[in-house]
Design a protein around this motif. Structure first.
Motif, PDB file in Angstrom:
ATOM      1  N   ALA A  93       0.827  -1.214   0.000  1.00 27.98           N
ATOM      2  CA  ALA A  93       0.000   0.000   0.000  1.00 27.98           C
ATOM      3  C   ALA A  93       0.858   1.258   0.000  1.00 27.98           C
ATOM      4  O   ALA A  93       0.464   2.284  -0.568  1.00 27.98           O
ATOM      5  CB  ALA A  93      -0.931   0.003   1.221  1.00 27.98           C
ATOM      6  N   TYR A 135      -6.954  -3.417   3.565  1.00 26.91           N
ATOM      7  CA  TYR A 135      -8.139  -2.842   4.200  1.00 26.91           C
ATOM      8  C   TYR A 135      -8.048  -2.988   5.718  1.00 26.91           C
ATOM      9  O   TYR A 135      -8.364  -2.064   6.475  1.00 26.91           O
ATOM     10  CB  TYR A 135      -9.399  -3.515   3.640  1.00 26.91           C
ATOM     11  CG  TYR A 135     -10.663  -3.006   4.267  1.00 26.91           C
ATOM     12  CD1 TYR A 135     -11.152  -1.736   3.964  1.00 26.91           C
ATOM     13  CD2 TYR A 135     -11.379  -3.797   5.164  1.00 26.91           C
ATOM     14  CE1 TYR A 135     -12.317  -1.259   4.550  1.00 26.91           C
ATOM     15  CE2 TYR A 135     -12.545  -3.326   5.752  1.00 26.91           C
ATOM     16  CZ  TYR A 135     -13.008  -2.062   5.449  1.00 26.91           C
ATOM     17  OH  TYR A 135     -14.152  -1.593   6.036  1.00 26.91           O
ATOM     18  N   CYS A 159      -5.321  -3.213   7.557  1.00 25.68           N
ATOM     19  CA  CYS A 159      -4.283  -2.265   8.034  1.00 25.68           C
ATOM     20  C   CYS A 159      -4.854  -0.858   8.106  1.00 25.68           C
ATOM     21  O   CYS A 159      -4.640  -0.142   9.087  1.00 25.68           O
ATOM     22  CB  CYS A 159      -3.078  -2.272   7.108  1.00 25.68           C
ATOM     23  SG  CYS A 159      -2.094  -3.744   7.200  1.00 25.68           S
ATOM     24  N   HIS A 160      -5.603  -0.491   7.076  1.00 25.48           N
ATOM     25  CA  HIS A 160      -6.201   0.846   7.029  1.00 25.48           C
ATOM     26  C   HIS A 160      -7.118   1.058   8.240  1.00 25.48           C
ATOM     27  O   HIS A 160      -7.085   2.116   8.884  1.00 25.48           O
ATOM     28  CB  HIS A 160      -6.968   1.017   5.706  1.00 25.48           C
ATOM     29  CG  HIS A 160      -7.641   2.333   5.559  1.00 25.48           C
ATOM     30  ND1 HIS A 160      -6.957   3.501   5.334  1.00 25.48           N
ATOM     31  CD2 HIS A 160      -8.963   2.666   5.637  1.00 25.48           C
ATOM     32  CE1 HIS A 160      -7.811   4.505   5.275  1.00 25.48           C
ATOM     33  NE2 HIS A 160      -9.045   4.023   5.448  1.00 25.48           N
ATOM     34  N   ARG A 161      -7.946   0.058   8.535  1.00 23.64           N
ATOM     35  CA  ARG A 161      -8.862   0.143   9.678  1.00 23.64           C
ATOM     36  C   ARG A 161      -8.078   0.281  10.987  1.00 23.64           C
ATOM     37  O   ARG A 161      -8.423   1.099  11.844  1.00 23.64           O
ATOM     38  CB  ARG A 161      -9.745  -1.107   9.741  1.00 23.64           C
ATOM     39  CG  ARG A 161     -11.099  -0.941   9.148  1.00 23.64           C
ATOM     40  CD  ARG A 161     -12.077  -2.069   9.501  1.00 23.64           C
ATOM     41  NE  ARG A 161     -11.500  -3.239  10.129  1.00 23.64           N
ATOM     42  CZ  ARG A 161     -11.246  -4.411   9.511  1.00 23.64           C
ATOM     43  NH1 ARG A 161     -11.532  -4.562   8.249  1.00 23.64           N
ATOM     44  NH2 ARG A 161     -10.726  -5.414  10.160  1.00 23.64           N
ATOM     45  N   LYS A 210      -6.462   3.760  11.252  1.00 27.68           N
ATOM     46  CA  LYS A 210      -7.484   4.781  11.503  1.00 27.68           C
ATOM     47  C   LYS A 210      -7.938   4.726  12.957  1.00 27.68           C
ATOM     48  O   LYS A 210      -8.082   5.760  13.612  1.00 27.68           O
ATOM     49  CB  LYS A 210      -8.659   4.576  10.546  1.00 27.68           C
ATOM     50  CG  LYS A 210      -9.686   5.667  10.610  1.00 27.68           C
ATOM     51  CD  LYS A 210     -10.765   5.452   9.552  1.00 27.68           C
ATOM     52  CE  LYS A 210     -11.797   6.567   9.646  1.00 27.68           C
ATOM     53  NZ  LYS A 210     -12.858   6.388   8.678  1.00 27.68           N
TER      54      LYS A 210
END
Length: 194
Positions: free
Chosen positions: A154, A179, A181-183, A186
């Motif tokens: 990413a 996805y 990792c993004h969560r 955040k």
């Protein structure tokens, strides 16, 4: 004023003073400085001036001696040595005052570290990068191998093919890991902000 009208205890000194005064004679000035060298050295030992080395002290002494020769009036019974010493001492004190004044100016400008707002030390974009780096560093310890590889994908450090090979998985699982990792990032950032 002729040399014979100067009532001094030292005729040689009177001649040097007159040569400096009338002819701007540097040799006569050097003779006077040599005569008063012990007084100059004593003054240098007595007063510490950070910005002056030995040569600077003698440069100041030459200048003050020259001025003293031009101002000195021996008809009043005063002695050149006493007058030169007084003028030189006043010059030294002026230099010290100037040096101390500069220190005070710097002290007034300086701000104690305790009073400095640490937010002013970095610009917002740097602060955000540092916070993100700290968050990623913390989260990396809790991530699976697939999530770490997906994060590198990413961030553009790996191609999708390389990520699949390193994680030994398919494209769909790499995208799911991105996805995930993004969560996590955040959520961690929201916890830091609150």
């Amino acid at each position: 004023m002729s040399v014979t009208t100067l009532p001094m205890y030292n005729e040689e000194e009177a001649i040097w003073i007159e040569q400096v005064r009338s002819n701007h004679d540097s040799n006569a000035l050097s003779c006077l400085i040599n005569k008063y060298r012990p007084m100059i050295d004593n003054m240098r030992a007595h007063y510490y001036i950070k910005s002056l080395d030995r040569n600077d002290w003698y440069q100041e002494a030459f200048w003050i001696c020259y001025q003293t020769c031009n101002l000195f009036d021996g008809t009043t019974g005063s002695k050149f040595g006493s007058f030169f010493k007084m003028k030189f001492k006043h010059r030294v004190i002026d230099i010290i005052r100037k040096e101390n004044s500069q220190k005070r100016k710097l002290n007034n400008i300086a701000e104690p570290l305790e009073k400095i707002d640490t937010k002013r030390l970095t610009i917002p974009s740097h602060r955000n990068q540092i916070e993100l780096f700290d968050t990623l560093n913390y989260l990396a310890k809790k991530m699976t191998k697939t999530e770490i590889v997906a994060l590198r994908y990413a961030m553009g450090h790996l191609s999708l093919r390389q990520a699949c090979e390193q994680a030994q998985t398919d494209e769909r699982q790499i995208r799911q890991a991105v996805y995930s990792c993004h969560r996590k990032i955040k959520k961690a950032r929201e916890l830091d902000l609150s």
